[in-house]
Design a protein around this motif. Structure first.
Motif, mmCIF file in Angstrom:
data_model
loop_
_atom_site.group_PDB
_atom_site.id
_atom_site.type_symbol
_atom_site.label_atom_id
_atom_site.label_comp_id
_atom_site.label_asym_id
_atom_site.label_seq_id
_atom_site.Cartn_x
_atom_site.Cartn_y
_atom_site.Cartn_z
ATOM 1 N N ALA A 38 0.748 -1.054 0.151
ATOM 2 C CA ALA A 38 0.110 0.104 0.016
ATOM 3 C C ALA A 38 0.857 1.217 0.075
ATOM 4 N N GLN A 39 2.141 1.097 0.177
ATOM 5 C CA GLN A 39 2.982 2.338 0.345
ATOM 6 C C GLN A 39 2.904 2.937 -1.156
ATOM 7 N N PRO A 40 2.857 4.206 -1.256
ATOM 8 C CA PRO A 40 2.797 5.052 -2.600
ATOM 9 C C PRO A 40 3.876 4.846 -3.426
ATOM 10 N N GLN A 41 5.316 4.715 -2.894
ATOM 11 C CA GLN A 41 6.403 4.374 -3.621
ATOM 12 C C GLN A 41 6.228 3.016 -4.296
ATOM 13 N N PHE A 42 5.818 2.060 -3.445
ATOM 14 C CA PHE A 42 5.529 0.380 -4.142
ATOM 15 C C PHE A 42 4.776 0.526 -5.045
ATOM 16 N N LEU A 43 3.443 1.324 -5.239
ATOM 17 C CA LEU A 43 2.345 1.401 -6.061
ATOM 18 C C LEU A 43 3.028 2.271 -7.605
ATOM 19 N N GLU A 44 3.711 3.318 -7.142
ATOM 20 C CA GLU A 44 4.489 3.869 -8.375
ATOM 21 C C GLU A 44 5.345 3.014 -9.246
ATOM 22 N N ALA A 45 6.099 1.988 -8.277
ATOM 23 C CA ALA A 45 7.116 1.158 -8.834
ATOM 24 C C ALA A 45 6.195 0.169 -9.899
ATOM 25 N N ALA A 47 3.229 0.519 -10.995
ATOM 26 C CA ALA A 47 2.683 1.291 -12.269
ATOM 27 C C ALA A 47 3.785 1.437 -13.342
ATOM 28 N N ALA A 48 5.220 1.684 -13.105
ATOM 29 C CA ALA A 48 6.019 1.878 -13.920
ATOM 30 C C ALA A 48 6.248 0.457 -14.694
ATOM 31 N N PHE A 49 6.222 -0.561 -13.907
ATOM 32 C CA PHE A 49 6.421 -1.648 -14.439
ATOM 33 C C PHE A 49 5.429 -2.155 -15.484
ATOM 34 N N GLU A 50 4.048 -1.804 -15.379
ATOM 35 C CA GLU A 50 3.122 -2.321 -15.916
ATOM 36 C C GLU A 50 3.253 -1.311 -17.192
ATOM 37 N N ASN A 51 3.532 -0.026 -17.052
ATOM 38 C CA ASN A 51 3.852 0.742 -18.298
ATOM 39 C C ASN A 51 4.968 0.584 -19.081
ATOM 40 N N ASN A 52 5.820 -0.567 -18.784
ATOM 41 C CA ASN A 52 7.143 -1.077 -19.470
ATOM 42 C C ASN A 52 8.082 0.124 -19.287
ATOM 43 N N GLN A 53 8.068 0.779 -18.227
ATOM 44 C CA GLN A 53 9.085 1.667 -18.063
ATOM 45 C C GLN A 53 9.998 0.956 -16.892
ATOM 46 N N ASP A 55 13.465 0.806 -16.263
ATOM 47 C CA ASP A 55 14.444 1.143 -15.659
ATOM 48 C C ASP A 55 14.059 2.055 -14.679
ATOM 49 N N LYS A 56 12.829 2.666 -14.691
ATOM 50 C CA LYS A 56 12.178 3.434 -13.526
ATOM 51 C C LYS A 56 11.865 2.612 -12.535
ATOM 52 N N ALA A 57 11.185 1.407 -12.671
ATOM 53 C CA ALA A 57 10.473 0.543 -11.782
ATOM 54 C C ALA A 57 11.805 -0.122 -11.003
ATOM 55 N N ILE A 58 12.908 -0.638 -11.816
ATOM 56 C CA ILE A 58 13.968 -1.205 -11.053
ATOM 57 C C ILE A 58 14.672 -0.084 -10.054
ATOM 58 N N GLY A 59 14.826 1.176 -10.662
ATOM 59 C CA GLY A 59 15.018 2.065 -9.530
ATOM 60 C C GLY A 59 14.173 2.324 -8.216
ATOM 61 N N ALA A 60 12.819 2.242 -8.555
ATOM 62 C CA ALA A 60 12.079 2.475 -7.533
ATOM 63 C C ALA A 60 12.012 1.283 -6.411
ATOM 64 N N PHE A 61 11.946 0.211 -6.985
ATOM 65 C CA PHE A 61 12.023 -1.013 -6.157
ATOM 66 C C PHE A 61 13.380 -1.175 -5.590
#
Length: 266
Positions: A38-45, A47-53, A55-61
């Motif tokens: 439920a953490q916002p940063q987790f949800l953003e990561a 979302a980035a993965f689902e949008n095929n972003q 590198d952004k998802a890796i950085g956030a995770f």
């Protein structure tokens, strides 16, 4: 006097059984509340993965992992990103590490099975007895301890019921009572086995075409080739090198950067 003593024994058995089920429920359910989805940063990561972003998802995770290095949900989702980028060994390493922190984390278990069957079908088809043993070993130590306690309670209760109260010969006891003690021994044996394996340090090979060496040096003679995604046992760490042993027993030295280390019975 004898009747009151026997009633007191039955009360103790029932009380122990109730405590057992409460403990079992705690160990089975509590890991479900340990995640941070439920953490916002987790949800953003995510979302980035689902949008095929990726590198952004890796950085956030990876930022989340710095805060919670033992979070199985973060490890699992970071593994998903790595898998989509074609880094099979790295993904398997992250999923196995997630399971080492939470053996009951089903998404990681399913991902491991899928990747192994898809990419290493010739290595993921052991004999039937090995498959059964692997499935039994996949159950958590807490569950095996709980099953052992339950079978022992059943055996103790039945022995008093038929041997003391009814005074029936052991040869005429019901089949379920005869089976309860061997099942207790099996559960106890697996508990001991898993307890020893839980603290064994293992690792996943994340490099392709990795050669193990006879000593911790790139210039030393090579011993054997390790495949990406392979599980090895880490015997010792010396600087940037690890002395490893394959599950078949082959020894060697490899750079630490080629491994993802985890603990458990994976």
């Amino acid at each position: 006097m004898g009747g009151s003593t026997l009633s007191y024994f039955y009360f103790q058995v029932k009380l122990m059984a109730m405590i057992f089920f409460q403990i079992l429920c705690f160990f089975c359910i509590s890991p479900l509340f340990a995640q941070t989805e439920a953490q916002p940063q987790f949800l953003e990561a995510v979302a980035a993965f689902e949008n095929n972003q990726y590198d952004k998802a890796i950085g956030a995770f990876e930022q989340l992992l710095e805060k919670e290095p033992q979070n199985p949900a973060v490890l699992y989702n970071l593994g998903r990103v790595r898998y989509e980028k074609g880094e099979i060994g790295l993904a398997l390493g992250l999923w196995r590490k997630a399971r080492s922190f939470d053996p009951n984390f089903q998404p990681a278990r399913s991902a491991i099975r899928f990747a192994e069957e898809k990419h290493f079908p010739e290595r993921s088809s052991p004999p039937v007895y090995a498959v059964i043993f692997n499935y039994l070993s996949a159950l958590s130590l807490h569950l095996w301890l709980g099953l052992g306690f339950l079978f022992f309670i059943i055996w103790a209760f039945g022995s008093v019921e038929y041997g003391v109260k009814r005074q029936i010969s052991i040869t005429h006891w019901p089949v379920w009572l005869h089976l309860s003690f061997p099942l207790f021994l099996v559960a106890l044996g697996f508990s001991v086995y898993l307890a020893t394996k839980t603290y064994e340090q293992k690792a996943t090979v994340i490099s392709q075409n990795l050669q193990s060496h006879i000593s911790p040096s790139e210039t030393s003679p090579t011993l054997s080739e390790l495949y990406e995604g392979q599980i090895v046992v880490v015997e010792k760490v010396l600087g940037e090198w690890a002395q490893i042993r394959s599950l078949s027993g082959a020894p060697g030295w490899v750079p630490m950067q080629t491994l993802i280390v985890f603990k458990g019975n994976e």
